[in-house]
Design a protein around this motif. Structure first.
Motif, mmCIF file in Angstrom:
data_model
loop_
_atom_site.group_PDB
_atom_site.id
_atom_site.type_symbol
_atom_site.label_atom_id
_atom_site.label_comp_id
_atom_site.label_asym_id
_atom_site.label_seq_id
_atom_site.Cartn_x
_atom_site.Cartn_y
_atom_site.Cartn_z
ATOM 1 N N VAL A 33 3.634 16.303 -2.880
ATOM 2 C CA VAL A 33 4.329 15.019 -3.049
ATOM 3 C C VAL A 33 5.380 15.175 -4.152
ATOM 4 O O VAL A 33 5.058 15.563 -5.272
ATOM 5 C CB VAL A 33 3.335 13.884 -3.395
ATOM 6 C CG1 VAL A 33 4.074 12.563 -3.560
ATOM 7 C CG2 VAL A 33 2.282 13.754 -2.308
ATOM 8 N N ASP A 64 6.118 9.460 -0.402
ATOM 9 C CA ASP A 64 5.034 8.887 0.407
ATOM 10 C C ASP A 64 5.530 8.513 1.804
ATOM 11 O O ASP A 64 4.878 8.787 2.801
ATOM 12 C CB ASP A 64 4.458 7.630 -0.260
ATOM 13 C CG ASP A 64 3.647 7.959 -1.505
ATOM 14 O OD1 ASP A 64 3.630 9.141 -1.904
ATOM 15 O OD2 ASP A 64 3.046 7.034 -2.066
ATOM 16 N N ASP A 98 4.495 10.024 5.378
ATOM 17 C CA ASP A 98 3.891 9.148 6.375
ATOM 18 C C ASP A 98 4.536 9.384 7.750
ATOM 19 O O ASP A 98 3.842 9.521 8.754
ATOM 20 C CB ASP A 98 4.067 7.687 5.940
ATOM 21 C CG ASP A 98 3.306 6.752 6.848
ATOM 22 O OD1 ASP A 98 2.066 6.793 6.817
ATOM 23 O OD2 ASP A 98 3.941 6.005 7.612
ATOM 24 N N LYS A 149 -2.292 6.940 4.771
ATOM 25 C CA LYS A 149 -2.128 6.438 3.410
ATOM 26 C C LYS A 149 -3.145 7.099 2.471
ATOM 27 O O LYS A 149 -2.820 7.510 1.351
ATOM 28 C CB LYS A 149 -2.315 4.916 3.426
ATOM 29 C CG LYS A 149 -2.010 4.258 2.112
ATOM 30 C CD LYS A 149 -2.163 2.749 2.234
ATOM 31 C CE LYS A 149 -2.105 2.138 0.844
ATOM 32 N NZ LYS A 149 -2.466 0.728 0.837
ATOM 33 N N ILE A 208 -2.313 10.816 1.899
ATOM 34 C CA ILE A 208 -1.152 10.972 1.018
ATOM 35 C C ILE A 208 -1.565 10.694 -0.432
ATOM 36 O O ILE A 208 -1.142 11.393 -1.355
ATOM 37 C CB ILE A 208 0.007 10.065 1.492
ATOM 38 C CG1 ILE A 208 0.535 10.585 2.837
ATOM 39 C CG2 ILE A 208 1.134 10.019 0.465
ATOM 40 C CD1 ILE A 208 1.407 9.597 3.601
#
Ligand code: HEC
Length: 158
Positions: A90, A115, A119, A146, A149
């Protein structure tokens, strides 16, 4: 100019969110006592949006990551498997992790993994990045994406 500075601010917020200084949660051992025949409780990721604590979200993301771990390690320094190591993914540029031969499609995509970029990729890897060699591992369930992540974000700040 107004638009581009908003986009930069959004991107920065995403990066900062990825570098949270919160320590990784300790692994928690849970003993569940259940009557014979009683149904197992639903995983936390299935709970209504907004009622899941960050700890529960990360824990359910770690559990959901089981479908990814056949191809991906997340531990720092662990070797690539059939997919790249995802430690700290990330906030990183796509296709740049060391020790993995990425597809040209992903390496030249220009994506930085926020994010929302993650997704989209996890929902439909080949739809988001045509030509990517991640041809399995799509996650149809938005709450699972979600959670995964959130788990990946923590794996970068250990
Ligand atoms: C069948 C093996 C396989 C499975 C299962 C799989 N992946 Fe992948 N993944 C890959 C491969 C191969 C790549 C490299 C793609 C490329 O180079 O185009 C990749 C790339 C990625 C990337 C981009 C990494 C980077 O540094 O740019 C992310 C993020 C990712 N996978 C997340 C996941 C998650 C999360 C799951 C589980 C929901 C998952 N993958 C399941 C094989 C897999």
């Amino acid at each position: 100019m107004k638009y581009s500075s908003q986009i930069v601010a959004f991107g920065l917020a995403g990066l900062l969110a990825g570098c949270g200084s919160e320590p990784a949660p300790e692994p928690v051992e849970q003993i569940v006592v259940r009557e014979p025949g009683e149904a197992a409780p639903l995983p936390a990721a299935d709970e209504a949006e907004g009622t899941t604590s960050p700890e529960d979200l990360i824990a359910s993301g770690q559990a959901a990551f089981a479908v990814c771990s056949g191809c991906h390690a997340v531990e720092e320094g662990a070797p690539a498997q059939s997919g790249p190591n995802l430690h700290g993914v990330v906030g990183r540029e796509a296709g740049k992790a060391e020790g993995f031969a990425f597809s040209e499609a992903l390496a030249s995509s220009g994506i930085t993994w926020t994010d929302s970029e993650l997704d989209g990729y996890l929902e439909n890897p080949t739809g988001k990045v045509p030509g990517t060699t991640m041809v399995a591992g799509a996650m149809a369930d938005a709450s699972q994406r979600k959670a995964v992540i959130a788990y990946l974000a923590v794996s970068g700040s250990e």
